[in-house]
Design a protein around this motif. Structure first.
Motif, mmCIF file in Angstrom:
data_model
loop_
_atom_site.group_PDB
_atom_site.id
_atom_site.type_symbol
_atom_site.label_atom_id
_atom_site.label_comp_id
_atom_site.label_asym_id
_atom_site.label_seq_id
_atom_site.Cartn_x
_atom_site.Cartn_y
_atom_site.Cartn_z
ATOM 1 N N ASP A 1 0.915 -1.207 0.149
ATOM 2 C CA ASP A 1 0.121 0.035 -0.173
ATOM 3 C C ASP A 1 0.739 1.231 0.099
ATOM 4 O O ASP A 1 0.374 2.196 0.442
ATOM 5 N N GLU B 1 17.100 16.349 5.286
ATOM 6 C CA GLU B 1 17.727 17.185 6.494
ATOM 7 C C GLU B 1 18.906 17.930 6.168
ATOM 8 O O GLU B 1 19.100 18.988 6.323
ATOM 9 N N LEU C 1 -10.851 9.969 3.311
ATOM 10 C CA LEU C 1 -10.350 8.704 3.996
ATOM 11 C C LEU C 1 -11.315 8.513 5.255
ATOM 12 O O LEU C 1 -11.782 7.295 5.263
ATOM 13 N N TYR C 2 -11.645 9.420 6.210
ATOM 14 C CA TYR C 2 -12.112 8.978 7.254
ATOM 15 C C TYR C 2 -13.476 9.501 7.390
ATOM 16 O O TYR C 2 -14.490 9.366 8.408
ATOM 17 N N HIS D 1 -5.668 3.776 1.308
ATOM 18 C CA HIS D 1 -6.872 2.982 1.948
ATOM 19 C C HIS D 1 -8.014 3.757 1.739
ATOM 20 O O HIS D 1 -9.075 3.359 2.370
ATOM 21 N N GLY E 1 5.657 1.810 9.464
ATOM 22 C CA GLY E 1 5.073 2.032 7.992
ATOM 23 C C GLY E 1 5.511 3.498 7.854
ATOM 24 O O GLY E 1 5.177 3.786 6.745
ATOM 25 N N ILE F 1 8.019 6.785 7.529
ATOM 26 C CA ILE F 1 9.332 7.001 7.552
ATOM 27 C C ILE F 1 9.764 8.648 7.773
ATOM 28 O O ILE F 1 10.627 9.150 7.724
ATOM 29 N N ASP G 1 10.518 11.643 9.735
ATOM 30 C CA ASP G 1 11.310 11.957 11.015
ATOM 31 C C ASP G 1 11.843 13.433 11.127
ATOM 32 O O ASP G 1 12.507 13.481 12.282
ATOM 33 N N ILE G 2 11.295 14.036 10.322
ATOM 34 C CA ILE G 2 12.091 15.790 10.593
ATOM 35 C C ILE G 2 11.522 16.030 11.867
ATOM 36 O O ILE G 2 12.233 16.562 12.662
ATOM 37 N N ASN H 1 12.639 14.449 15.014
ATOM 38 C CA ASN H 1 13.778 14.492 15.456
ATOM 39 C C ASN H 1 14.165 15.966 16.142
ATOM 40 O O ASN H 1 14.814 16.091 16.841
ATOM 41 N N LEU I 1 1.360 9.969 8.713
ATOM 42 C CA LEU I 1 0.574 9.484 7.796
ATOM 43 C C LEU I 1 -0.755 8.784 8.428
ATOM 44 O O LEU I 1 -0.843 8.207 9.267
ATOM 45 N N THR J 1 -2.324 6.479 7.230
ATOM 46 C CA THR J 1 -2.052 4.865 7.266
ATOM 47 C C THR J 1 -1.355 4.342 8.238
ATOM 48 O O THR J 1 -1.224 3.210 8.707
#
Ligand code: B12
Lengths: 390, 219
Positions: free
Chosen positions: A104, A197, A336-337, A371, B103, B105, B107-108, B111, B154, B156
């Protein structure tokens, strides 16, 4: 009136029979809902083109955005093994590296140690940059090459197959759907190249070098956009996801985004009539005036709070007659929700606000989440039929 | 001596605010040479600097690039100080495990939160991105943590926060849980049974302090 004509009217700031509808779907949504195998969608131009058109038809969209580069079949020679489990597919390459395709979400390419590779700012010699394609099969590299070993000169940088998906979508539906291609903003390419970053810190450490890098990337982007225009796309989108207030200030936008996007747009305009518009997600309510200065034909997404800062009525008032606008339906809390009733009331309000005078494409702000139930998305075209008539 | 020290502390804070890594390192070494206690360098130089950074970031005076270079400066000074600080100096305010959930990623933001917590005296163990419930719990146990901090950007993945909260409650673990990330709201945090929510890094510090108090009262 078909989708192609309907959207064309709005790209030109006019009106049509009714409000057009066109959303960008996340790659994960295609994986989950198109019925086509993720490996084929990700690695094959033909399968992705089919997924794009099938889903646009299922949702009665008036256009499609081609948001992956065309692929070469040569990738097959590099595959060692494909492993499938219940929640992901792992393509193991002959060089020992592998690609994970979640069922997904967007795939990524990893080294045998499970890492992704990025150059450092010091590694970069700006002279060697032209265009960085983040969705290449083996993702970003410095100096950039395509796939596993296809190094190309600047004079002939984009392989012919790069345009295959555009060609296939056009042959499947080019006479009835509005076909949009995508180029990455130099600012986005730079962030992708250094893994975010480090790129953000680089503008503080050595802004001059960053500007040289961005200028180089601008040249490749112009080249790509012009070639896409020659393929006969109906519009070109500049994907500029990292230019909102979540990440940079107005001043930084002015310095590191505006001049480069402006140059791309004016160069494309010199050789073609294809409209170029801008997709910037997140908080852009404070910089719509700067986005206008790029000369863009339209502004896409316009995220409402909480994810962004754009009130559609205010944006419409400010942008009306200057650029077309596309978006503003909350992809998360509404699409979505939200309940069916939430969606009906939210979307109807968007249509009522965006429609007057034309130049409005009904769309999710940013992409439709993987989803999101298909029946929620189908409501958009139904509501545009009901409330969007001119 | 008093005066020099005070002057150096304020220069150090300023270097952190401006994200000047080399100056931060040089001033840290200079203070150490003068015999200043490492803990005071942290408390009176680095932390006041980061506090200003946090406030300016919250108020949209500075943006992510500036915060990142301040964090980098702070980190390089901490790298010198950490071996010299005692265990209690490091985890004085308590220990927090922070990570971006399975699930996800992004991370800014996480951090930045981690760094602001660190500069407010917490020991922060960052378990990175794509973190599963087992990783949160195992690390929390190993580190004797009081708080779990979860980030998700997210739709998700935000649901996974509930998986972690449910597991902590079912296993009757004592940890306080705080959550954040762009799509998270106070209502969502309440709905999944988290103990706290913060909109940004500055609020995250206040929330962590509050939860640490609650943890102490509860035990
Ligand atoms: C940068 C970014 C990326 C980068 C991430 C790089 C990285 N290393 O983090 C990349 C390109 C990898 C990326 C990928 C994707 N992204 Co993205 N991304 C963003 C973007 C532009 C900015 C996010 C950001 O860093 N903001 C800046 C930081 C400082 O803010 P923050 O994270 O909110 O953190 C603050 C607070 O929330 C809080 N906070 C954060 N964590 C915590 C934790 C605790 C405990 C507490 C108390 C507080 C707290 O404090 C922080 C500091 O003040 C947003 C758009 C936006 N405007 O938000 C989209 C966005 C988050 N991404 C989005 C999407 C859809 C994706 C992808 C799925 C797209 C795709 N298919 O490729 C993938 C997902 C990959 C994955 N599996 O995670 C959507 C999410 C929609 C949704 N809610 O579902 C967004 C909102 C864009 C959009 N409008 O659609 N993305």
């Amino acid at each position: 009136m078909n989708g192609k004509d309907r959207i064309a009217r709005h790209l030109n700031l006019g009106i049509s029979d009714r409000t057009p509808v066109m959303c960008q779907l996340s790659i994960g949504h295609y994986f989950l809902h198109s019925g086509i195998d993720p490996v084929e969608i990700w690695f094959e131009s033909g399968a992705f083109a089919e997924a794009l058109v099938n889903m646009a038809d299922r949702y009665s969209f008036d256009g499609v955005l081609i948001n992956l580069p065309g692929r070469s079949d040569v990738y097959k020679n590099s595959v060692k093994e494909i492993q499938r489990s219940h929640d992901e597919i792992k393509v193991i390459w002959k060089n020992g590296h592998y690609t994970i395709l979640p069922f997904d979400d967007n795939p990524h390419y990893y080294t045998p140690a499970g890492e992704r590779i990025f150059p450092t700012f010091d590694d970069i010699d700006p002279e060697q940059l032209y265009y960085v394609e983040p969705w290449d099969v083996t993702e970003v590299k410095f100096p950039f090459f395509w796939g596993f070993d296809e190094h190309r000169e600047k004079s002939d940088f984009f392989p012919d197959y790069h345009f295959d998906t555009i060609r296939k979508v056009k042959s499947l539906a080019g006479n009835r759907l509005s076909v949009h291609s995508e180029v990455f903003s130099p600012w986005s390419q730079f962030l992708e190249l250094l893994n975010y970053e480090n790129a953000l810190m680089a503008i503080m450490d050595d802004p001059i070098k960053v500007k040289v890098i961005l200028s180089q990337l601008t040249e490749g982007t112009i080249d790509l956009a012009k070639k896409q225009a020659l393929e006969g796309v109906d519009a070109i989108l500049i994907s500029s996801a990292f230019a909102g207030a979540g990440l940079i200030s107005r001043d930084q936008y002015n310095e590191f985004v505006l001049p480069y996007e402006k140059r791309i747009i004016s160069e494309v305009r010199q050789t073609s009539d294809v409209p170029v518009y801008t997709h910037t997600c997140g908080s852009i309510g404070d910089r719509l005036d700067l986005m206008l200065e790029t000369g863009t034909r339209g502004i896409d997404t316009l995220d409402p709070p909480p994810l962004g800062t754009v009130d559609l009525a205010e944006a419409k008032q400010f942008l009306s007659g200057k650029v077309f606008i596309k978006g503003n339906i909350d992809p998360v809390n509404t699409l979505l929700y939200g309940s069916r009733e939430d969606i009906i009331s939210d979307v109807t309000r968007r249509i009522q606000t965006g429609k007057p005078g034309g130049g409005y494409i009904l769309s999710s702000a940013c992409s439709v989440a993987p989803h999101t139930p298909p029946e929620h998305i189908m409501l958009l075209a139904e509501l545009a039929e009901q409330h969007g008539k001119y | 001596m008093e005066n020099t020290e005070k002057e150096l502390f304020s220069q150090l804070a300023q270097a952190v605010i401006e994200g000047k890594q080399e100056i931060t390192v040089a001033l840290t070494n200079e203070l150490l040479t003068l015999g200043t206690e490492p803990k005071r360098i942290l408390d009176e130089g680095l932390m006041p600097g980061m506090e200003v950074v946090g406030i300016r970031f919250r108020d949209n005076i500075i943006f992510v690039p500036q915060v990142l270079i301040s964090a980098r400066a702070m980190k390089s000074s901490l790298a010198i100080l950490e071996p010299l600080l005692s265990k209690s100096d490091i985890s004085g305010a308590g220990t927090i495990i922070i990570g971006t959930v399975k699930g996800d990623i992004h991370d800014i933001g996480k951090n930045i939160v981690a760094m602001m917590l660190r500069s407010s005296g917490f020991k922060v163990v960052d378990i990175g991105i794509d973190a599963k419930v087992e990783k949160f719990l195992l690390t929390a146990e190993q580190e004797g943590a009081q708080i779990l901090g979860m980030s998700a950007l997210l739709t998700t993945t935000m649901g996974y926060m509930k998986t972690v909260v449910t597991r902590v409650r079912d296993d009757k673990l004592p940890y306080k849980i705080m959550v954040g990330g762009a799509p998270i709201s106070r209502q969502f945090a309440e709905q999944i049974g988290a103990d706290g929510y913060a909109r940004n890094a500055t609020e995250a510090v206040a929330m962590a302090k509050k939860l640490m108090e609650e943890f102490k009262t509860a035990s």
